[in-house]
Design an enzyme around this catalytic site. Sequence first.
Site, PDB file in Angstrom:
ATOM      1  N   LEU A  55     -41.617  -5.297 106.035  1.00 43.07           N
ATOM      2  CA  LEU A  55     -41.072  -4.144 106.731  1.00 43.07           C
ATOM      3  C   LEU A  55     -40.285  -3.330 105.711  1.00 43.07           C
ATOM      4  O   LEU A  55     -39.637  -3.898 104.823  1.00 43.07           O
ATOM      5  CB  LEU A  55     -40.126  -4.559 107.870  1.00 43.07           C
ATOM      6  CG  LEU A  55     -40.736  -5.241 109.097  1.00 43.07           C
ATOM      7  CD1 LEU A  55     -39.627  -5.632 110.071  1.00 43.07           C
ATOM      8  CD2 LEU A  55     -41.752  -4.341 109.781  1.00 43.07           C
ATOM      9  N   ASP A  56     -40.342  -2.010 105.836  1.00 50.01           N
ATOM     10  CA  ASP A  56     -39.558  -1.163 104.948  1.00 50.01           C
ATOM     11  C   ASP A  56     -38.074  -1.492 105.104  1.00 50.01           C
ATOM     12  O   ASP A  56     -37.623  -1.966 106.152  1.00 50.01           O
ATOM     13  CB  ASP A  56     -39.772   0.318 105.274  1.00 50.01           C
ATOM     14  CG  ASP A  56     -41.178   0.794 104.929  1.00 50.01           C
ATOM     15  OD1 ASP A  56     -41.847   0.119 104.125  1.00 50.01           O
ATOM     16  OD2 ASP A  56     -41.589   1.834 105.466  1.00 50.01           O
ATOM     17  N   LYS A  57     -37.317  -1.199 104.072  1.00 48.77           N
ATOM     18  CA  LYS A  57     -35.887  -1.516 104.061  1.00 48.77           C
ATOM     19  C   LYS A  57     -35.165  -0.925 105.264  1.00 48.77           C
ATOM     20  O   LYS A  57     -34.322  -1.569 105.886  1.00 48.77           O
ATOM     21  CB  LYS A  57     -35.256  -1.002 102.768  1.00 48.77           C
ATOM     22  CG  LYS A  57     -33.793  -1.385 102.578  1.00 48.77           C
ATOM     23  CD  LYS A  57     -33.297  -0.940 101.212  1.00 48.77           C
ATOM     24  CE  LYS A  57     -31.852  -1.362 100.990  1.00 48.77           C
ATOM     25  NZ  LYS A  57     -31.370  -0.975  99.635  1.00 48.77           N
ATOM     26  N   THR A  59     -36.441  -0.055 108.130  1.00 52.89           N
ATOM     27  CA  THR A  59     -37.060  -0.411 109.409  1.00 52.89           C
ATOM     28  C   THR A  59     -36.504  -1.741 109.902  1.00 52.89           C
ATOM     29  O   THR A  59     -36.447  -2.715 109.155  1.00 52.89           O
ATOM     30  CB  THR A  59     -38.590  -0.516 109.269  1.00 52.89           C
ATOM     31  OG1 THR A  59     -39.102   0.735 108.806  1.00 52.89           O
ATOM     32  CG2 THR A  59     -39.238  -0.857 110.603  1.00 52.89           C
ATOM     33  N   ARG A 154     -45.743   5.979 109.266  1.00 51.15           N
ATOM     34  CA  ARG A 154     -45.008   7.141 108.758  1.00 51.15           C
ATOM     35  C   ARG A 154     -45.970   8.228 108.283  1.00 51.15           C
ATOM     36  O   ARG A 154     -45.771   9.418 108.575  1.00 51.15           O
ATOM     37  CB  ARG A 154     -44.081   6.705 107.622  1.00 51.15           C
ATOM     38  CG  ARG A 154     -43.010   5.731 108.068  1.00 51.15           C
ATOM     39  CD  ARG A 154     -42.287   5.070 106.899  1.00 51.15           C
ATOM     40  NE  ARG A 154     -41.488   6.035 106.152  1.00 51.15           N
ATOM     41  CZ  ARG A 154     -40.791   5.703 105.071  1.00 51.15           C
ATOM     42  NH1 ARG A 154     -40.810   4.452 104.618  1.00 51.15           N
ATOM     43  NH2 ARG A 154     -40.084   6.621 104.444  1.00 51.15           N
TER      44      ARG A 154
END
Length: 236
Positions: A55-57, A59, A154
């Site tokens: 997961l992105d930082k 998110t 995104r």
Amino acid sequence: MKPLKFEDIIIHEDENLIIINKPEGIATLEDRSSPNNILKLARSYFKDASVCHRLDKETSGILALAKTTEAYTHFSKLLESRAVKKKYLAIVDGKCEEERFTCDKPLHTSGRGMAKVNHSKGKNSTTHFKRLFVGKKHSLLECEPLTGRFHQIRGHLSHLGMPITGDFMYGGESLLLSELKRNYNFSKEKEEQPIIRRIALHAELLSFSFNDEVYNFTATYPKDFKVAEKLIRQHV
């Protein structure tokens, strides 16, 4: 802010897997800008832990980790065969007109670290979307990526003209109370602070079969996302 304890974010644990609700603001893997990351914390709790996906930082939400090499390999095969179901919640800029829609545009990761639609260089990418709520200037969407491309949700939402709120890289804007609430007064001497200070994206659901057992996990969303959703529902 008190230090994050890995055991406090565990949703489920068995002999094969650890399922967590990742807070926003912490990277999944090693991050040069921060001494901590999920993998490091996990290995302080269980030394052989491996992250099954990322997961992105910024998110928040549900994330799976494996406790054995066999479990990691098995989960990787599930991902490759698209046998892992994921659902995200996103607050996006703009009023979503359709109740259900799909974006299947190919995505290419540029040298700037962005996922953009590119029909000649892009890889097959498919995301299903469901509109949950449409407000004054924002919408709440359920996002189900069928493929696992870099920044897929995104990139697709940006291409559709509905960037995720707070996602400045992809054209998103801040969520401000002054834009939601009529006759809202704030001090002109101070800069208004956004309601949510990150990308408004949360990984809510993870579903898969493992060793003939069906796993269905959900991750409650954190306070900042909850407040943002409440406000866009209140001020329509």
